[in-house]
Write a protein that holds these residues in place. Structure first.
Motif, short mmCIF file in Angstrom:
data_model
loop_
_atom_site.label_atom_id
_atom_site.label_comp_id
_atom_site.label_asym_id
_atom_site.label_seq_id
_atom_site.Cartn_x
_atom_site.Cartn_y
_atom_site.Cartn_z
N LEU A 221 0.81 -0.97 -0.64
CA LEU A 221 -0.01 -0.12 0.04
C LEU A 221 0.51 1.43 0.07
N GLU A 222 2.61 1.48 0.25
CA GLU A 222 2.95 2.58 0.79
C GLU A 222 3.96 1.81 -0.16
N ASP A 223 3.81 1.16 -1.56
CA ASP A 223 4.66 1.57 -2.48
C ASP A 223 4.29 2.50 -3.91
N PRO A 224 5.12 3.42 -4.17
CA PRO A 224 4.74 4.51 -5.45
C PRO A 224 4.52 3.83 -6.74
N ASP A 225 5.14 2.59 -6.75
CA ASP A 225 4.95 1.90 -8.43
C ASP A 225 3.07 1.74 -8.21
N GLU A 226 2.51 1.97 -6.39
CA GLU A 226 1.25 1.04 -7.34
C GLU A 226 0.15 2.34 -6.33
N SER A 227 0.87 3.72 -6.93
CA SER A 227 -0.26 4.57 -6.36
C SER A 227 -1.27 4.62 -7.01
N ARG A 228 -1.69 4.23 -7.84
CA ARG A 228 -2.81 4.47 -8.94
C ARG A 228 -4.24 3.32 -8.29
N GLU A 229 -3.68 2.43 -7.63
CA GLU A 229 -4.30 1.67 -7.38
C GLU A 229 -4.77 1.63 -5.93
N VAL A 230 -3.54 2.04 -5.41
CA VAL A 230 -4.75 2.43 -3.77
C VAL A 230 -5.09 3.84 -4.06
N ASP A 231 -4.80 4.75 -4.41
CA ASP A 231 -5.80 6.01 -4.95
C ASP A 231 -7.60 5.59 -4.45
N GLU A 232 -7.73 4.52 -5.37
CA GLU A 232 -8.30 3.80 -5.76
C GLU A 232 -9.04 3.25 -4.71
N LEU A 233 -8.41 1.96 -4.46
CA LEU A 233 -8.87 1.71 -3.19
C LEU A 233 -9.28 2.42 -2.11
N LEU A 234 -8.77 3.83 -1.49
CA LEU A 234 -8.99 4.35 -0.48
C LEU A 234 -10.38 5.42 -1.30
N ALA A 235 -10.26 5.69 -2.48
CA ALA A 235 -11.73 6.09 -2.76
C ALA A 235 -12.93 5.29 -2.25
N TRP A 236 -12.67 4.34 -2.38
CA TRP A 236 -13.68 3.26 -2.51
C TRP A 236 -13.81 3.15 -0.99
N TRP A 237 -12.54 2.81 -0.49
CA TRP A 237 -13.56 3.19 1.38
C TRP A 237 -13.73 3.92 1.98
N ASN A 238 -13.90 5.47 1.23
CA ASN A 238 -13.60 6.58 1.65
C ASN A 238 -15.48 6.37 1.01
N ARG A 239 -16.05 6.03 0.32
CA ARG A 239 -16.94 6.62 -0.61
C ARG A 239 -17.35 5.42 0.54
#
Length: 275
Positions: A221-239
């Motif tokens: 989750l802290e890997d910069p190379d996975e930032s796009r997927e992590v951002d989508e994951l956080l957006a899903w959780w926050n919604r």
């Protein structure tokens, strides 16, 4: 690509609970949740989520060591009573980890087939050791793992969402207004521990390898190379999280009238009663 086990824009105004079923997947005769749940649902409580009820109940048992059940919200008290009936109905259910079909099906490493008799036997006997960086299938929405799309449904299971709500019910009182990477990893670790056979949570335990599991999630989750997927994951959780904490319970017309009448009768018998 993502697969959601729980849709953020839920039309119902009720908050997520283990006493709600949510979206259902196709029934399977080999699914332990189906075989265990039919009779219990018909005789004790019909609309419930089996994995969430079990996990929340186990987590609550630890909390009850410091706080009596009466201190919990009414919804959680009701859920815990159903959980206790579940334990009474199925002796040995708390023989956790791979020794019970339900917990085993949830803890089975993604990519392995719990319904394969040899795999199940190897996991139950300990011949096949599971390390902390071998992630269990319950992390995935619908317990479905796609080897061609490893992010599909990852950390979006209804079980995780239910546990998150259970633990972070009053997080807003501490200024928590959004879901964090660390909080997702924490919930996943707590659920994995609750389903394991350990009785005490220790960061250095070797049976469940909890520290390795927690750090392996953070590494991703802290890997910069996975930032796009992590951002989508956080957006899903926050919604979903912001929706669940802000939702209100809708009372039916009949239920509201019954409660109003009951209150009126109480006020007649006790004029000093404050509504």
């Amino acid at each position: 690509m993502t697969t959601d086990d729980t849709t953020p824009n839920i039309p119902s105004k009720r908050c997520l609970s283990a006493l709600q079923m949510g979206h259902r997947k196709k029934a399977s005769t080999s699914d332990p949740l189906i075989s265990h749940g039919h009779h219990f649902g018909r005789t004790v409580f019909a609309l419930y989520n089996y994995p969430s009820l079990l996990t929340n109940g186990i987590l609550r048992l630890e909390q009850l060591e410091d706080n009596p059940l009466d201190d919990f919200p009414a919804e959680e008290q009701r859920e815990h009573h159903v959980f206790k009936q579940l334990l009474d109905s199925y002796p040995g259910l708390l023989e956790t980890r791979f020794n019970h079909d339900l917990t085993g099906s949830l803890l089975c490493p993604a990519g392995l087939d719990w319904n394969d008799l040899q795999t199940k036997a190897d996991l139950q006997s300990g011949e096949m050791l599971v390390c902390g960086d071998q992630w269990p299938i319950f992390l995935y929405a619908h317990q479905t793992y796609d080897p061609n799309d490893l992010w599909c449904g990852l950390l979006r299971s209804r079980l995780l969402v239910s546990a998150y709500k259970h633990i972070f019910t009053n997080a807003h009182l501490h200024g928590m207004n959004s879901v964090t990477i660390a909080s997702i990893a924490y919930i996943a670790t707590q659920v994995r521990f609750a389903l394991s056979s350990s009785s005490v949570f220790l960061r250095t335990d070797t049976a469940t390898d909890s520290e390795t599991f927690y750090h392996s999630l953070l590494d991703l989750l802290e890997d910069p190379d996975e930032s796009r997927e992590v951002d989508e994951l956080l957006a899903w959780w926050n919604r979903y999280y912001l929706h669940s904490v802000s939702c209100c319970r809708a009372h039916t017309f009949v239920l509201s009238k019954i409660r109003q009448k009951c209150l009126a009768l109480k006020q007649i018998s006790n004029p000093n009663l404050v509504s």
